[in-house]
Design a protein around this motif. Structure first.
Motif, mmCIF file in Angstrom:
data_model
loop_
_atom_site.group_PDB
_atom_site.id
_atom_site.type_symbol
_atom_site.label_atom_id
_atom_site.label_comp_id
_atom_site.label_asym_id
_atom_site.label_seq_id
_atom_site.Cartn_x
_atom_site.Cartn_y
_atom_site.Cartn_z
ATOM 1 N N ALA A 176 -9.523 -24.291 4.077
ATOM 2 C CA ALA A 176 -10.539 -24.637 4.925
ATOM 3 C C ALA A 176 -10.334 -24.697 6.504
ATOM 4 O O ALA A 176 -11.194 -24.101 7.349
ATOM 5 C CB ALA A 176 -10.693 -26.088 4.355
ATOM 6 N N GLN A 177 -9.059 -24.758 7.038
ATOM 7 C CA GLN A 177 -8.758 -24.576 8.126
ATOM 8 C C GLN A 177 -9.068 -23.293 8.616
ATOM 9 O O GLN A 177 -9.593 -23.143 9.931
ATOM 10 C CB GLN A 177 -7.218 -25.257 8.436
ATOM 11 C CG GLN A 177 -7.428 -26.924 8.454
ATOM 12 C CD GLN A 177 -7.625 -27.338 9.781
ATOM 13 O OE1 GLN A 177 -8.438 -26.718 10.616
ATOM 14 N NE2 GLN A 177 -7.289 -28.611 10.108
ATOM 15 N N ILE A 178 -8.674 -22.264 8.259
ATOM 16 C CA ILE A 178 -8.664 -21.001 8.501
ATOM 17 C C ILE A 178 -10.003 -20.478 8.755
ATOM 18 O O ILE A 178 -10.477 -19.827 9.450
ATOM 19 C CB ILE A 178 -7.753 -20.052 7.922
ATOM 20 C CG1 ILE A 178 -6.106 -20.686 8.157
ATOM 21 C CG2 ILE A 178 -7.779 -18.676 8.220
ATOM 22 C CD1 ILE A 178 -5.867 -20.493 9.671
ATOM 23 N N ALA A 179 -10.840 -20.835 7.634
ATOM 24 C CA ALA A 179 -12.288 -20.712 7.737
ATOM 25 C C ALA A 179 -12.846 -21.291 8.995
ATOM 26 O O ALA A 179 -13.713 -20.515 9.502
ATOM 27 C CB ALA A 179 -12.905 -21.199 6.479
ATOM 28 N N ALA A 180 -12.574 -22.337 9.191
ATOM 29 C CA ALA A 180 -12.948 -23.282 10.482
ATOM 30 C C ALA A 180 -12.576 -22.299 11.840
ATOM 31 O O ALA A 180 -13.331 -22.187 12.734
ATOM 32 C CB ALA A 180 -12.587 -24.564 10.422
ATOM 33 N N LEU A 181 -11.195 -22.185 11.840
ATOM 34 C CA LEU A 181 -10.870 -21.255 12.958
ATOM 35 C C LEU A 181 -11.563 -19.969 13.179
ATOM 36 O O LEU A 181 -11.843 -19.547 14.292
ATOM 37 C CB LEU A 181 -9.334 -21.059 12.956
ATOM 38 C CG LEU A 181 -8.552 -22.064 13.245
ATOM 39 C CD1 LEU A 181 -6.917 -21.983 12.796
ATOM 40 C CD2 LEU A 181 -8.514 -22.595 14.630
ATOM 41 N N THR A 182 -12.113 -19.178 12.057
ATOM 42 C CA THR A 182 -12.527 -18.088 12.288
ATOM 43 C C THR A 182 -14.138 -18.156 12.591
ATOM 44 O O THR A 182 -14.454 -17.399 13.576
ATOM 45 C CB THR A 182 -12.799 -17.313 10.523
ATOM 46 O OG1 THR A 182 -11.261 -17.053 10.171
ATOM 47 C CG2 THR A 182 -13.581 -15.963 10.986
ATOM 48 N N ALA A 212 -15.809 -15.775 7.507
ATOM 49 C CA ALA A 212 -14.927 -17.042 7.369
ATOM 50 C C ALA A 212 -14.590 -17.373 6.061
ATOM 51 O O ALA A 212 -13.660 -17.658 5.512
ATOM 52 C CB ALA A 212 -15.681 -18.141 8.196
ATOM 53 N N GLN A 213 -15.827 -16.816 5.018
ATOM 54 C CA GLN A 213 -15.312 -17.000 3.746
ATOM 55 C C GLN A 213 -14.042 -16.022 3.416
ATOM 56 O O GLN A 213 -13.079 -16.686 2.759
ATOM 57 C CB GLN A 213 -16.410 -16.672 2.894
ATOM 58 C CG GLN A 213 -16.588 -17.146 1.424
ATOM 59 C CD GLN A 213 -17.985 -16.984 0.693
ATOM 60 O OE1 GLN A 213 -18.480 -15.850 0.964
ATOM 61 N NE2 GLN A 213 -17.970 -17.550 -0.356
ATOM 62 N N VAL A 214 -14.160 -14.981 3.698
ATOM 63 C CA VAL A 214 -13.122 -14.180 3.368
ATOM 64 C C VAL A 214 -11.796 -14.631 4.039
ATOM 65 O O VAL A 214 -10.647 -14.472 3.453
ATOM 66 C CB VAL A 214 -13.352 -12.662 3.774
ATOM 67 C CG1 VAL A 214 -12.234 -11.741 3.563
ATOM 68 C CG2 VAL A 214 -14.730 -12.334 2.773
ATOM 69 N N ALA A 215 -11.885 -14.990 5.234
ATOM 70 C CA ALA A 215 -10.635 -15.476 5.876
ATOM 71 C C ALA A 215 -10.162 -16.473 5.114
ATOM 72 O O ALA A 215 -8.649 -16.678 4.926
ATOM 73 C CB ALA A 215 -11.000 -15.684 7.419
ATOM 74 N N GLY A 216 -10.656 -17.703 4.815
ATOM 75 C CA GLY A 216 -10.503 -18.936 4.255
ATOM 76 C C GLY A 216 -9.727 -18.259 2.681
ATOM 77 O O GLY A 216 -8.671 -19.125 2.273
ATOM 78 N N ILE A 217 -10.394 -17.452 2.030
ATOM 79 C CA ILE A 217 -9.672 -17.203 0.568
ATOM 80 C C ILE A 217 -8.190 -16.374 1.041
ATOM 81 O O ILE A 217 -7.370 -16.538 0.379
ATOM 82 C CB ILE A 217 -10.557 -16.101 0.133
ATOM 83 C CG1 ILE A 217 -11.878 -16.805 -0.552
ATOM 84 C CG2 ILE A 217 -9.728 -15.600 -0.982
ATOM 85 C CD1 ILE A 217 -13.013 -15.914 -0.976
#
Length: 158
Positions: free
Chosen positions: A118-124, A58-63
């Motif tokens: 933030a949103q993409i990390a949450a979706l991940t 999720a961290q990598v996805a958010g970045i």
């Protein structure tokens, strides 16, 4: 009332022209909550989610999402980000809080990059845990703080 800068003379949408704006340091912080079953949060911490390390992915996805914001939101400017950080906190029970910080030295702000990260990390998190908990809720996404630029300093709730 301020002129609407996202419309051209024909009242059609346009990308704002920032040519004449000064380059300044800008920073934005956004947060989002993922509410889940207690067992889901326990399994995330124990590394017992079949798809892997949920928070690392999720961290990598958010970045990555923050870096690609201009490809997702039509009127966003492509920004050479100085940095993006995604962090996680939880209440030890059901709520995971994801915080995204985006920084740039540029002519326009990074609010959308922080919100997108933030949103993409949450979706991940949802994607990686959905097999065991389809009832997760992603909620309360908002800009926490913004620094820099013409509109100055913003703090949520002030």
């Amino acid at each position: 009332m301020d002129e609407l800068t996202h419309f051209n003379h024909q009242q059609r949408a346009k990308m704002v022209d920032v040519t004449d704006k000064a380059i300044t340091f800008r920073e934005a912080v956004a947060t989002v909550k993922v509410i889940m079953a207690p067992e889901t949060l326990q399994r995330i911490h124990a590394g017992q989610i079949k798809k892997g390390d949920v928070l690392a992915v999720a961290q990598v996805a958010g970045i990555m999402a923050a870096k690609k914001t201009s490809e997702l939101i039509p009127m966003c400017h492509l920004l050479p980000l100085n940095g993006v950080d995604i962090s996680f906190e939880d209440d030890g029970q059901t709520t995971l809080v994801i915080t995204a910080v985006a920084k740039v030295s540029g002519k326009t702000g990074v609010e959308m990059e922080a919100l997108c990260g933030a949103q993409i990390a949450a979706l991940t998190v949802y994607d990686m845990c959905k097999a065991m908990d389809r009832g997760m809720v992603i909620t309360d996404c908002h800009l926490v703080e913004k620094k820099g630029g013409k509109s100055g300093h913003f703090v949520f709730g002030e």
